[in-house]
Design a protein around this motif. Structure first.
Motif, mmCIF file in Angstrom:
data_model
loop_
_atom_site.group_PDB
_atom_site.id
_atom_site.type_symbol
_atom_site.label_atom_id
_atom_site.label_comp_id
_atom_site.label_asym_id
_atom_site.label_seq_id
_atom_site.Cartn_x
_atom_site.Cartn_y
_atom_site.Cartn_z
ATOM 1 N N SER A 107 12.807 9.006 7.129
ATOM 2 C CA SER A 107 13.026 7.853 6.216
ATOM 3 C C SER A 107 13.037 6.382 5.974
ATOM 4 C CB SER A 107 12.599 8.181 4.647
ATOM 5 O OG SER A 107 13.407 8.023 4.127
ATOM 6 N N LYS A 157 15.294 1.105 3.039
ATOM 7 C CA LYS A 157 14.439 0.299 2.481
ATOM 8 C C LYS A 157 15.244 -1.450 2.414
ATOM 9 C CE LYS A 157 12.298 3.529 -0.540
ATOM 10 N NZ LYS A 157 11.821 4.215 -1.914
ATOM 11 N N ARG A 161 13.415 -3.203 -0.443
ATOM 12 C CA ARG A 161 12.145 -2.813 -0.493
ATOM 13 C C ARG A 161 11.625 -1.769 -1.773
ATOM 14 N NH1 ARG A 161 9.243 -0.653 4.010
ATOM 15 N NH2 ARG A 161 9.683 1.095 2.943
ATOM 16 N N LEU A 162 11.404 -2.310 -2.548
ATOM 17 C CA LEU A 162 10.889 -1.158 -3.934
ATOM 18 C C LEU A 162 9.836 -0.735 -3.837
ATOM 19 C CD1 LEU A 162 11.258 -3.698 -6.425
ATOM 20 C CD2 LEU A 162 13.352 -2.262 -5.460
ATOM 21 N N SER A 163 8.686 -1.020 -2.639
ATOM 22 C CA SER A 163 8.015 -0.732 -2.552
ATOM 23 C C SER A 163 6.548 -1.219 -1.822
ATOM 24 C CB SER A 163 6.872 -0.786 -4.237
ATOM 25 O OG SER A 163 6.336 -1.784 -3.980
ATOM 26 N N LYS A 164 6.317 -1.008 -1.151
ATOM 27 C CA LYS A 164 4.855 -1.598 -0.047
ATOM 28 C C LYS A 164 4.509 -2.572 -0.356
ATOM 29 C CE LYS A 164 3.194 2.193 2.508
ATOM 30 N NZ LYS A 164 2.969 2.963 3.321
ATOM 31 N N TYR A 165 4.487 -3.412 -1.685
ATOM 32 C CA TYR A 165 3.897 -4.227 -2.161
ATOM 33 C C TYR A 165 5.194 -5.744 -3.125
ATOM 34 C CZ TYR A 165 -0.591 -2.574 -2.082
ATOM 35 O OH TYR A 165 -1.758 -1.686 -1.295
ATOM 36 N N TRP A 166 6.018 -4.617 -3.488
ATOM 37 C CA TRP A 166 7.429 -5.209 -4.295
ATOM 38 C C TRP A 166 8.664 -5.315 -3.231
ATOM 39 C CZ3 TRP A 166 5.947 -8.925 -7.816
ATOM 40 C CH2 TRP A 166 4.810 -8.387 -8.304
ATOM 41 N N THR A 167 9.453 -6.232 -3.648
ATOM 42 C CA THR A 167 10.873 -6.642 -2.983
ATOM 43 C C THR A 167 11.853 -7.711 -3.517
ATOM 44 O OG1 THR A 167 9.888 -6.619 -0.383
ATOM 45 C CG2 THR A 167 12.171 -7.361 -0.542
ATOM 46 N N LYS A 177 -0.332 -5.694 1.369
ATOM 47 C CA LYS A 177 0.589 -4.917 2.200
ATOM 48 C C LYS A 177 2.077 -4.468 2.876
ATOM 49 C CE LYS A 177 -0.878 -0.532 2.599
ATOM 50 N NZ LYS A 177 -1.588 0.882 2.616
ATOM 51 N N ASN A 178 2.979 -4.549 2.719
ATOM 52 C CA ASN A 178 4.528 -4.345 4.157
ATOM 53 C C ASN A 178 3.468 -3.189 4.641
ATOM 54 O OD1 ASN A 178 6.381 -4.086 5.174
ATOM 55 N ND2 ASN A 178 7.623 -4.223 4.242
ATOM 56 N N ASP A 208 5.241 -8.335 7.130
ATOM 57 C CA ASP A 208 5.040 -8.582 6.026
ATOM 58 C C ASP A 208 4.885 -9.728 5.450
ATOM 59 O OD1 ASP A 208 5.930 -8.280 2.776
ATOM 60 O OD2 ASP A 208 8.122 -8.040 3.479
#
Length: 183
Positions: A22, A25, A54-60, A93-94, A99
């Motif tokens: 994976s 992050k 990186r918390l998700s594809k949208y939030w960091t 979206k990242n 990004d």
């Protein structure tokens, strides 16, 4: 008992292998650039280091430290140390390669400068100079527009535009070039 140990070991190795597959992050970024501080009259050269999660594809979320030094003639010398904490949203979206993100957060800085307050001349020659020292600290808000592009599976490059209005009335706005690596 041996079967339990063997199955537990195999499961553990499977989890480790999956985690290595994976994408990371966490990344660390080094940036440098210029900004205008105060009421726009103090030109600054800045360097910053930050750690991003990186918390998700949208939030960091990120945290960072910076150092800056004046490059203008207004002050004999001036510098500041800064700490920032931010949250970013990637509205498109990242996707892993590019990004584009918008961010906000808190900033704290301490600025110190030394400047000539008076000078005495005799027959056109300088005979005496007096200097003053100023130190101020303040908390502010970050407003950020940033774009980062992944050069390889590990390394990235980007650009950051920012503005930081501080409680004491100072405003720090500028542009930074960023280099980073996933860790």
């Amino acid at each position: 008992m041996k079967k339990l140990v063997l199955l537990t070991t195999l499961k553990f190795l499977g989890i480790i292998c999956k985690a290595q597959e994976s994408p990371s992050k966490l990344d660390v970024r080094f940036s440098f650039g210029t900004s205008l501080l105060g009421t726009g009259d103090i030109q600054i050269f800045m360097i910053k280091n930050e750690l991003n999660l990186r918390l998700s594809k949208y939030w960091t979320v990120s945290g960072g430290l910076g150092y800056a030094k004046t490059i203008s003639d207004i002050f004999e010398t001036g510098s500041f140390i800064q700490a920032n904490t931010n949250i970013y949203i990637s509205p498109f979206k990242n996707d892993g390669n590019n990004d584009f993100r918008l961010g906000t957060g808190l900033s704290w800085y301490t600025f110190s400068d030394i400047y000539q307050s008076s000078a005495t001349y005799q027959n056109g020659q300088l005979i005496y100079q007096e200097y003053e020292f100023d130190n101020r600290k303040s908390i502010g808000v970050n407003v950020i527009i940033e774009n980062t592009y992944l050069l390889s599976s590990k390394y990235m490059i980007g650009i950051k535009l920012f503005s930081q209005p501080y409680k004491n009335g100072d405003l720090n706005s500028g542009i930074l070039l960023k280099f980073g690596a996933k860790i």
